[in-house]
Design a protein around this motif. Structure first.
Motif, PDB file in Angstrom:
ATOM      1  N   MET A 176       0.829  -1.199   0.000  1.00 41.18           N
ATOM      2  CA  MET A 176       0.000   0.000   0.000  1.00 41.18           C
ATOM      3  C   MET A 176       0.865   1.251   0.000  1.00 41.18           C
ATOM      4  O   MET A 176       0.591   2.210  -0.733  1.00 41.18           O
ATOM      5  CB  MET A 176      -0.923  -0.008   1.217  1.00 41.18           C
ATOM      6  N   VAL A 179       2.278   2.022  -3.524  1.00 42.46           N
ATOM      7  CA  VAL A 179       1.373   2.234  -4.662  1.00 42.46           C
ATOM      8  C   VAL A 179       0.355   3.343  -4.428  1.00 42.46           C
ATOM      9  O   VAL A 179       0.038   4.107  -5.344  1.00 42.46           O
ATOM     10  CB  VAL A 179       0.643   0.910  -4.996  1.00 42.46           C
ATOM     11  N   VAL A 180      -0.167   3.452  -3.205  1.00 40.39           N
ATOM     12  CA  VAL A 180      -1.252   4.405  -2.942  1.00 40.39           C
ATOM     13  C   VAL A 180      -0.653   5.760  -2.592  1.00 40.39           C
ATOM     14  O   VAL A 180      -0.309   6.042  -1.443  1.00 40.39           O
ATOM     15  CB  VAL A 180      -2.173   3.901  -1.814  1.00 40.39           C
ATOM     16  N   TYR A 184      -4.112   8.914  -5.904  1.00 47.06           N
ATOM     17  CA  TYR A 184      -4.803   7.800  -5.262  1.00 47.06           C
ATOM     18  C   TYR A 184      -4.822   7.911  -3.737  1.00 47.06           C
ATOM     19  O   TYR A 184      -5.579   7.200  -3.087  1.00 47.06           O
ATOM     20  CB  TYR A 184      -4.153   6.475  -5.658  1.00 47.06           C
ATOM     21  N   VAL A 191      -5.658  -2.464  -4.159  1.00 47.47           N
ATOM     22  CA  VAL A 191      -4.319  -2.779  -4.666  1.00 47.47           C
ATOM     23  C   VAL A 191      -4.192  -4.293  -4.733  1.00 47.47           C
ATOM     24  O   VAL A 191      -4.466  -4.992  -3.752  1.00 47.47           O
ATOM     25  CB  VAL A 191      -3.221  -2.188  -3.768  1.00 47.47           C
ATOM     26  N   GLU A 193      -1.562  -7.340  -5.810  1.00 43.76           N
ATOM     27  CA  GLU A 193      -0.246  -7.825  -6.259  1.00 43.76           C
ATOM     28  C   GLU A 193      -0.350  -9.315  -6.538  1.00 43.76           C
ATOM     29  O   GLU A 193      -0.611 -10.110  -5.640  1.00 43.76           O
ATOM     30  CB  GLU A 193       0.850  -7.573  -5.233  1.00 43.76           C
ATOM     31  N   LEU A 292      -5.396  -0.970  -8.652  1.00 38.99           N
ATOM     32  CA  LEU A 292      -4.014  -0.837  -9.098  1.00 38.99           C
ATOM     33  C   LEU A 292      -3.344  -2.195  -9.021  1.00 38.99           C
ATOM     34  O   LEU A 292      -3.388  -2.867  -7.984  1.00 38.99           O
ATOM     35  CB  LEU A 292      -3.272   0.176  -8.224  1.00 38.99           C
ATOM     36  N   THR A 294       0.015  -4.798  -9.352  1.00 36.15           N
ATOM     37  CA  THR A 294       1.457  -4.955  -9.294  1.00 36.15           C
ATOM     38  C   THR A 294       1.772  -6.446  -9.335  1.00 36.15           C
ATOM     39  O   THR A 294       0.880  -7.296  -9.296  1.00 36.15           O
ATOM     40  CB  THR A 294       2.061  -4.339  -8.007  1.00 36.15           C
ATOM     41  N   GLY A 318       0.024  -0.123 -11.108  1.00 35.95           N
ATOM     42  CA  GLY A 318       0.564   0.797 -10.127  1.00 35.95           C
ATOM     43  C   GLY A 318       1.945   1.263 -10.553  1.00 35.95           C
ATOM     44  O   GLY A 318       2.802   0.448 -10.885  1.00 35.95           O
ATOM     45  N   THR A 340       6.362  -2.538 -11.536  1.00 38.68           N
ATOM     46  CA  THR A 340       5.387  -3.277 -10.745  1.00 38.68           C
ATOM     47  C   THR A 340       6.039  -4.378  -9.925  1.00 38.68           C
ATOM     48  O   THR A 340       5.455  -4.861  -8.962  1.00 38.68           O
ATOM     49  CB  THR A 340       4.310  -3.902 -11.647  1.00 38.68           C
ATOM     50  N   ALA A 343       7.389  -2.919  -6.200  1.00 37.55           N
ATOM     51  CA  ALA A 343       6.496  -2.345  -5.192  1.00 37.55           C
ATOM     52  C   ALA A 343       6.835  -2.832  -3.788  1.00 37.55           C
ATOM     53  O   ALA A 343       6.908  -2.031  -2.844  1.00 37.55           O
ATOM     54  CB  ALA A 343       5.043  -2.669  -5.536  1.00 37.55           C
TER      55      ALA A 343
END
Length: 354
Positions: A176, A179-180, A184, A191, A193, A292, A294, A318, A340, A343
């Motif tokens: 998180m 990516v966030v 966002y 999210v 992955e 998103l 990843t 992401g 990606t 992350a």
């Protein structure tokens, strides 16, 4: 004064990856002034890590040692992650108390909630807010409970490689953080992955985690199914997976492969969709605005469109490097789609700096 540096080490099913980040001076936001100074990965053989847990510590330790020798990271201090089905994450409200008292009280507050003996669990609490009630002030947050053996196996592998794990973080929280951000950070987003053997799903509302789920399916299961049902070797199955993709009208020569891929991926997508439905059913008026992606498995051709159709949500990759400076020596190592894959180690590094 040199910028402080932190290293996140991700122990995945198919590889170990590490990212070293130089941070902005104190008082500035971490990501706004972050510079990626080193990054590298080392492959792992099948079975070294199973279901997100180190099964062969010496093999994993050897890969980590090679990674450090090749990339010459500036420190042996690392933040590592843990996240599989033996790690429980759930929302929990507690009477308000200072953070140190919360940690001391957790074993007594949650022993009836866990499907494991309390002395076999490592406990943590992630506060997300507070409010007043008739009974007094209430702390809202997320309980994290991990089997000690799961954490111990990962820590042993890192220590065997000669490193010092200064922090063991929940992988979903690291994801998180990476990516966030940006546009966002103020929205409600999912999210996802997709790793080799597990898929992590996090729903974050305004930068705060609200739901975490680990799904025991990933890209490796697609490859294994292709190899088994079509009677081909794993490398050939991997290439065939990338060629056929999901959600396309396959030519006759790829029809069988497409059917196999669809049978596995449909189950994964349904599990992700159901996770979103569960969240939205419990948070009326605060629906998920987008997804998103990843992880290596997210690059299966057509997966994003397939998930968007099933979930009826916009889906994008992401971009974890959007606001990170990358040193010239590192840039050639970052090819298409590599962002990606970064992350988790980046998110772990951010967590260590928090």
């Amino acid at each position: 004064m040199a910028a402080p540096r932190v290293i996140g080490l991700d122990i995945g099913t198919s590889a170990v990856r590490a990212a070293e980040v130089a941070l902005a001076p104190a008082g500035k936001r971490v990501r706004a002034g972050a510079t990626l100074t080193r990054f590298g990965s080392q492959p792992l053989p099948p079975g070294a890590v199973r279901d997100g847990e180190v099964a062969e510590p010496e093999i994993v330790a050897g890969a980590i040692r090679r990674l450090w020798a090749e990339q010459r990271f500036s420190s042996k201090d690392v933040a590592i992650g843990v996240g599989n089905q033996r790690v429980i994450v759930r929302e929990l409200d507690l009477p308000w108390m200072p953070p140190d008292q919360i940690r001391a009280a957790l074993p007594f507050q949650v022993q009836e909630l866990l499907p494991m003996p309390i002395d076999e669990a490592l406990l943590d609490y992630f506060p997300t807010g507070q409010s007043d009630s008739a009974q007094g002030r209430v702390m809202h947050g997320m309980l994290v409970a991990a089997q000690r053996d799961t954490v111990r196996a990962n820590v042993m592998a890192v220590e065997s490689a000669g490193l010092r794990p200064l922090m063991v973080d929940l992988s979903a929280f690291a994801l998180m953080r990476a990516v966030v951000r940006g546009q966002y950070a103020g929205r409600v987003v999912g999210v996802v992955e997709i790793g080799a053997s597990t898929t992590q799903v996090v729903v974050a509302a305004h930068g705060v985690p609200r739901l975490v789920r680990t799904i025991p399916l990933g890209g490796q299961q697609v490859t294994t199914a292709l190899a088994s049902r079509l009677g081909i070797a794993a490398p050939e199955a991997e290439n065939l997976k990338r060629e056929a993709g999901i959600g396309f009208q396959a030519p006759p020569e790829l029809q069988s492969a497409g059917d196999v891929i669809s049978s596995v991926v449909t189950g994964l997508v349904e599990a992700i969709r159901n996770t979103f439905v569960y969240y939205q059913g419990n948070h009326p008026g605060a629906g998920i605005e987008g997804v998103l992606l990843t992880g290596g498995g997210a690059h299966l051709p057509g997966f994003g469109q397939f998930l968007a159709s099933a979930s009826r949500l916009p889906v994008a990759y992401g971009d974890v490097l959007a606001d990170v400076r990358v040193e010239k020596a590192v840039a050639p190592m970052i090819g298409d789609g590599m962002g990606t894959m970064m992350a988790m180690p980046l998110g772990l590094a951010y967590g260590a700096a928090a």
